[in-house]
Motif scaffolding. Structure first.
Motif, PDB file in Angstrom:
ATOM      1  N   LEU A  62       0.843  -1.209   0.000  1.00 49.55           N
ATOM      2  CA  LEU A  62       0.000   0.000   0.000  1.00 49.55           C
ATOM      3  C   LEU A  62       0.870   1.247   0.000  1.00 49.55           C
ATOM      4  O   LEU A  62       0.587   2.218  -0.698  1.00 49.55           O
ATOM      5  N   SER A  65       3.163   1.609  -3.334  1.00 53.01           N
ATOM      6  CA  SER A  65       2.401   1.919  -4.544  1.00 53.01           C
ATOM      7  C   SER A  65       1.848   3.342  -4.528  1.00 53.01           C
ATOM      8  O   SER A  65       1.348   3.828  -5.529  1.00 53.01           O
TER       9      SER A  65
ATOM     10  N   SER B  13      -3.302  -1.794  -4.194  1.00 52.69           N
ATOM     11  CA  SER B  13      -1.886  -1.441  -4.338  1.00 52.69           C
ATOM     12  C   SER B  13      -1.400  -1.683  -5.756  1.00 52.69           C
ATOM     13  O   SER B  13      -0.702  -0.857  -6.342  1.00 52.69           O
TER      14      SER B  13
END
Lengths: 177, 193
Positions: A62, A65, B13
């Protein structure tokens, strides 16, 4: 307020001392008991390791990115009127859902800012006063098939909100920004 | 719950990395994070083992039982609907003490037993929570913790100069949040009766 810092220094050794003395008075084999407990402690660590790998992996993805930054930017208007650090918002949100997922985020903060930074201290204090609301409620109520939990959520959310606010104020007051 | 949360984390993500052009760093990040999870476990193992050891002494010396007995006045105030000597009281007390000592995983088994006992007292409707259940859950979630041993273990694992410095402020913050939570639950108790 110096007292609070002194209390922190004394607490762990004192609790340990008192418990060992209490055990000796009551004729408990303190050494064997300690070893048995420690063995279980190591088993606990081993049993949470796979979960921790999964969650730290997810959170690292998380962050790398850029998804976490996006989430923070999305939510930052909510706290922009105060000096509350935006990096802590995901921790506070995740904490209400699952305690292990928020642990991953806290470790991420320790890694990037250090445990002795303002943010590091803030999340450390917060960790002690909030519990995973939705996880706990679903486990406890599901076990006896209760569907209507009435005012539990509001009460729990209120407690978390007070806890987070107090953590922030205490961190500012005791350790400075 | 964690199933969807974790799945969403990975998917979200990947999409963000794809559109943000962060793919290059992703591989490194995936490998590093798995490694640091193991490192954390190894370095926090000692503190956790120590605390569990100390707690086992307290348990074997019946210190936990003795503390549970002392809690009668508090339980009378929080749970007036639960009769004295009802088994629910003992489980509630054990749960609160385990949470107080920062033993989250030791608190769950007595907590679940307490809920089963409270359900036996539920005379209104089997799917609607009673006041005692709401109060118990609210107190449980807002836990007053003496020592959060996990956080101290993690702090020392990341090289904090003084890992225990957060204990004092933490107690103040959690005591206040619990006080507010109990007041709220008490008000609801009165209003609905």
């Amino acid at each position: 307020m110096k007292f609070l810092v002194t209390l922190s220094d004394f607490l762990v050794p004192t609790v340990m001392f008192l418990i060992v003395v209490y055990g000796l008075i009551h004729k408990v084999d303190v050494f064997q008991s300690f070893v048995d407990g420690a063995k279980e402690g190591i088993n606990v660590v081993l049993s949470i390791l796979p979960t921790l790998v999964a969650l730290m992996l997810g959170i690292a993805m998380l962050r790398t990115s850029g998804a976490l930054d996006g989430l923070v930017r999305l939510l930052s208007p909510l706290v922009s009127f105060s000096n509350f650090p935006t990096e802590v918002i995901p921790v506070a949100l995740m904490r209400t859902v699952s305690s292990s997922a928020s642990t991953g985020l806290i470790l991420d903060i320790f890694k990037n800012y250090g445990p002795d930074s303002f943010i590091g201290r803030l999340v450390s204090i917060m960790f002690g006063c909030t519990e995973s609301i939705f996880y706990t409620m679903s486990v406890y109520f599901m076990s006896i098939k209760i569907k209507n939990s009435r005012y539990t959520v509001v009460g729990a959310l209120l407690a978390s909100l007070v806890g987070i606010t107090m953590s922030y104020l205490l961190t500012v007051y005791l350790f400075g920004v | 719950m964690l199933n969807y949360l974790w799945g969403a984390m990975i998917i979200f993500s990947m999409l963000m990395a794809l559109f943000g052009g962060h793919m290059q760093q992703m591989t490194q990040s995936i490998l590093n994070s798995s490694q640091s999870a193991v490192e954390i476990c190894i370095s926090s193992c000692g503190a956790l083992a120590m605390w569990m050891g100390v707690m086992r002494i307290a348990e074997n010396a019946h210190l936990i039982d003795a503390l549970a007995n002392r809690m009668t006045p508090i339980l009378n105030f929080l749970f007036p609907d639960v009769p004295r000597n009802h088994p629910a009281r003992k489980y509630i007390a054990t749960n609160i003490i385990a949470n107080f000592l920062g033993l989250g995983w030791a608190a769950t088994p007595p907590g679940l037993k307490a809920m089963t006992e409270l359900q036996k007292l539920n005379k209104t409707h089997p799917t609607i929570a009673t006041h005692a259940m709401c109060m118990f859950l609210i107190v449980n979630i807002s836990t007053v913790q003496l020592v959060s041993i996990n956080i101290i273990a993690y702090r020392s694992a990341y090289g904090s100069a003084n890992p225990t410095e957060v204990i004092g402020p933490s107690i103040i913050a959690t005591a206040l949040s619990t006080l507010v939570a109990i007041t709220f639950a008490k008000c609801m108790y009165r209003r609905n009766d």
